[in-house]
Write a protein that holds these residues in place. Structure first.
Motif, PDB file in Angstrom:
ATOM      1  N   ASN A 237       6.589 -11.246  10.507  1.00  0.00           N
ATOM      2  CA  ASN A 237       6.568 -12.321   9.526  1.00  0.00           C
ATOM      3  C   ASN A 237       7.330 -13.497  10.140  1.00  0.00           C
ATOM      4  O   ASN A 237       8.555 -13.474  10.152  1.00  0.00           O
ATOM      5  CB  ASN A 237       7.255 -11.892   8.228  1.00  0.00           C
ATOM      6  N   PRO A 238       6.678 -14.516  10.691  1.00  0.00           N
ATOM      7  CA  PRO A 238       5.241 -14.752  10.637  1.00  0.00           C
ATOM      8  C   PRO A 238       4.452 -13.870  11.603  1.00  0.00           C
ATOM      9  O   PRO A 238       5.015 -13.330  12.546  1.00  0.00           O
ATOM     10  CB  PRO A 238       5.119 -16.211  11.046  1.00  0.00           C
ATOM     11  N   PRO A 239       3.144 -13.769  11.370  1.00  0.00           N
ATOM     12  CA  PRO A 239       2.299 -12.995  12.292  1.00  0.00           C
ATOM     13  C   PRO A 239       2.022 -13.797  13.544  1.00  0.00           C
ATOM     14  O   PRO A 239       2.209 -15.009  13.575  1.00  0.00           O
ATOM     15  CB  PRO A 239       1.011 -12.808  11.480  1.00  0.00           C
ATOM     16  N   SER A 240       1.576 -13.149  14.608  1.00  0.00           N
ATOM     17  CA  SER A 240       1.220 -13.897  15.801  1.00  0.00           C
ATOM     18  C   SER A 240       0.004 -14.762  15.505  1.00  0.00           C
ATOM     19  O   SER A 240      -0.854 -14.427  14.693  1.00  0.00           O
ATOM     20  CB  SER A 240       0.924 -12.946  16.966  1.00  0.00           C
ATOM     21  N   PHE A 241      -0.071 -15.903  16.176  1.00  0.00           N
ATOM     22  CA  PHE A 241      -1.072 -16.927  15.859  1.00  0.00           C
ATOM     23  C   PHE A 241      -2.488 -16.381  15.893  1.00  0.00           C
ATOM     24  O   PHE A 241      -3.281 -16.595  14.969  1.00  0.00           O
ATOM     25  CB  PHE A 241      -0.931 -18.090  16.853  1.00  0.00           C
ATOM     26  N   SER A 242      -2.851 -15.709  16.990  1.00  0.00           N
ATOM     27  CA  SER A 242      -4.247 -15.315  17.153  1.00  0.00           C
ATOM     28  C   SER A 242      -4.600 -14.032  16.409  1.00  0.00           C
ATOM     29  O   SER A 242      -5.743 -13.605  16.380  1.00  0.00           O
ATOM     30  CB  SER A 242      -4.582 -15.149  18.639  1.00  0.00           C
ATOM     31  N   ARG A 243      -3.611 -13.421  15.777  1.00  0.00           N
ATOM     32  CA  ARG A 243      -3.872 -12.216  14.998  1.00  0.00           C
ATOM     33  C   ARG A 243      -4.069 -12.526  13.522  1.00  0.00           C
ATOM     34  O   ARG A 243      -4.799 -11.829  12.814  1.00  0.00           O
ATOM     35  CB  ARG A 243      -2.710 -11.231  15.171  1.00  0.00           C
ATOM     36  N   SER A 244      -3.454 -13.560  13.022  1.00  0.00           N
ATOM     37  CA  SER A 244      -3.319 -13.758  11.578  1.00  0.00           C
ATOM     38  C   SER A 244      -4.627 -14.139  10.906  1.00  0.00           C
ATOM     39  O   SER A 244      -5.504 -14.748  11.517  1.00  0.00           O
ATOM     40  CB  SER A 244      -2.284 -14.854  11.310  1.00  0.00           C
ATOM     41  N   PRO A 245      -4.766 -13.818   9.620  1.00  0.00           N
ATOM     42  CA  PRO A 245      -5.877 -14.360   8.827  1.00  0.00           C
ATOM     43  C   PRO A 245      -5.832 -15.879   8.834  1.00  0.00           C
ATOM     44  O   PRO A 245      -4.757 -16.481   8.804  1.00  0.00           O
ATOM     45  CB  PRO A 245      -5.609 -13.794   7.424  1.00  0.00           C
ATOM     46  N   GLY A 246      -7.029 -16.523   8.874  1.00  0.00           N
ATOM     47  CA  GLY A 246      -7.063 -17.955   9.110  1.00  0.00           C
ATOM     48  C   GLY A 246      -7.318 -18.841   7.911  1.00  0.00           C
ATOM     49  O   GLY A 246      -6.735 -19.916   7.798  1.00  0.00           O
ATOM     50  N   GLN A 247      -8.213 -18.439   7.001  1.00  0.00           N
ATOM     51  CA  GLN A 247      -8.533 -19.300   5.871  1.00  0.00           C
ATOM     52  C   GLN A 247      -9.156 -18.483   4.748  1.00  0.00           C
ATOM     53  O   GLN A 247      -9.777 -17.448   4.973  1.00  0.00           O
ATOM     54  CB  GLN A 247      -9.501 -20.425   6.278  1.00  0.00           C
TER      55      GLN A 247
END
Length: 453
Positions: A237-247
């Protein structure tokens, strides 16, 4: 003396009555809202939008919560699209607060805490300025995207039930007992939010595979974005950029809720009933586990789904210059059928996408790491053609918004690298962009989220 009243007298009396109506019944000119996303003190900057599209800062107002600051990436600090949402029908504005703690006491860019995020609502006045309405828990960690629709049901008094609001909570180490999810709220006409539902979103395996969980992917993406490789882990928390849900966003008819998840390369389609409750989702995964990284999305005038892809034309990740857009039809059952696949724009890290609202014939994409805005033509069948890979330039473009005035369309973009809101008039013949007076006052990094009317 005649007992009849002349037409001119009636018109005169009506004109006086209209002048006496309260200011809140109609909006004057327009406004653009941009979020600072500042650590510990998140704020919304309100810009007056003149009829010619130029911007003037008129208000700065605190959300009551804190943003993420420089976490994830300075020019895309939420790793998402749609973190500020405007409900024009009810004159309400919604924003996310990640409530992030300071970065490991200064030792790095990431935390691994269990702090829940919040959502703030504002009432929008007739002149576009804001008044604080409510702030509630988002129901999860690191909220980064919102969507709103008008409820199709009425309350027990037979009155309009107000808004249905959903938030995408992108963070969540399992040790905290809550993972990524979408949480739904019912919103009163005064802006008070009440949670009603929670549905989980899978971010993928914690270790071993996927876009951001291998050591090679972490090191490579860190080199591309400037994020610290040592902290590029899954489930933080926060998640890594390329792993996280986007929209997250409702379909135009409000019957489905769409969510993109970068780490698993998936697109969720939740059915939504008239009360705003979600059913079991249909999940579409890209053919390759690491590509194309579905991210931001919008819908054209015929309901086709237009999705940006971080690495859509790449054969391995991470990779620069491989941003693209794909389009799909969405069936009533939530299945996706491809129309145009991986239409490249030559940019790096394609993020947000916005449709020109008057003709619907053009779409614009922010390429976050290559500092450009790309333009596409959109056919009536949803097919896409690149017009210009660099229709506009500016440092760290992320979220986009559009507005119209008297047959003219405007495009607005958060330039996180320069702390400005770019403003453009759209040429409705060829989709080209003409720069207007931009907005200033945002921080020179971390800013994200925009809405306009």
């Amino acid at each position: 003396m005649s007992k009849t009243i002349s037409r001119k007298t009636i018109q005169f009396m009506l004109s006086i009555l209209l002048c006496l109506l309260p200011a809140g019944v109609a909006w004057a000119d327009g406004a653009v809202y941009a979020m600072t996303n500042a650590l510990g003190n998140n704020q919304i900057l309100v810009y007056h939008r003149a009829v010619n599209g130029n911007l003037t800062l008129v208000q700065t107002i605190a959300t009551g919560g804190g943003g993420s600051g420089l976490q994830l990436a300075g020019v895309d600090s939420l790793g998402s699209a749609g973190s500020v949402q405007l409900d024009k029908g009810h004159h309400l504005l919604y924003v996310v607060n990640t409530e992030s703690a300071s970065a490991n006491n200064g030792a790095g860019a990431y935390n691994s805490d269990c702090q829940l995020g919040t959502i703030t609502s504002f009432v929008v006045a007739s002149n576009g300025t804001l008044t604080f309405a409510d702030r509630v828990s988002s129901g999860g960690m690191f909220p980064n995207s919102l969507t709103v629709a008008t409820a199709q049901t009425q309350n027990q008094n037979g009155e309009n039930a107000g808004d249905v609001l959903f938030v995408l909570n992108a963070g969540g180490p399992s040790v905290c007992g809550v993972g990524p999810n979408v949480t739904g709220f019912r919103v009163s006409e005064s802006g008070n939010m009440t949670p009603v539902s929670v549905s989980p979103i899978s971010p993928g395996p914690a270790t071993g595979s996927g876009e951001s969980c291998s050591a090679a992917s972490a090191a490579g993406f860190a080199a591309l974005t400037g994020a610290p490789a040592a902290d590029f882990e899954c489930g933080l928390n926060p998640p890594s950029f390329s792993r996280s849900p986007g929209q997250i966003r409702f379909t135009p008819n409000g019957n489905q809720l769409i969510v993109t998840v970068k780490g698993t390369n998936t697109i969720y389609a939740f059915p939504v009933d008239n009360a705003g409750r979600l059913g079991y989702p249909s999940v579409t995964q890209a053919s390759l586990p690491a590509l194309p990284s579905y991210f931001g999305f919008s819908f054209d005038k015929n309901g086709h789904l237009l999705v940006t892809e971080l690495f859509g034309t790449a054969t391995s990740i991470p990779a620069g210059g491989q941003g693209s857009v794909s389009s799909f039809t969405v069936t009533t059952g939530g299945e996706l059928n491809a129309i145009s696949s991986h239409i490249a724009d030559g940019g790096t890290a394609a993020q947000s996408i916005a449709l020109e609202p008057l003709t619907g014939g053009f779409a614009y994409v922010s390429n976050n790491l290559s500092a450009s805005i790309s333009s596409y033509s959109v056919a009536t069948d949803g097919s896409l053609t690149l017009i210009n890979g660099s229709a506009a330039v500016g440092g760290g473009p992320n979220d986009l918004a559009t507005a119209t005035e008297g047959g003219v369309s405007f495009l607005y973009v958060v330039y996180a690298g320069s702390g400005t809101v770019g403003a453009y008039q759209v040429n409705l013949t060829n989709g080209s962009l003409t720069a207007l007076t931009q907005g200033s006052g945002l921080p020179t990094s971390a800013a994200q989220g925009i809405a306009a009317y």
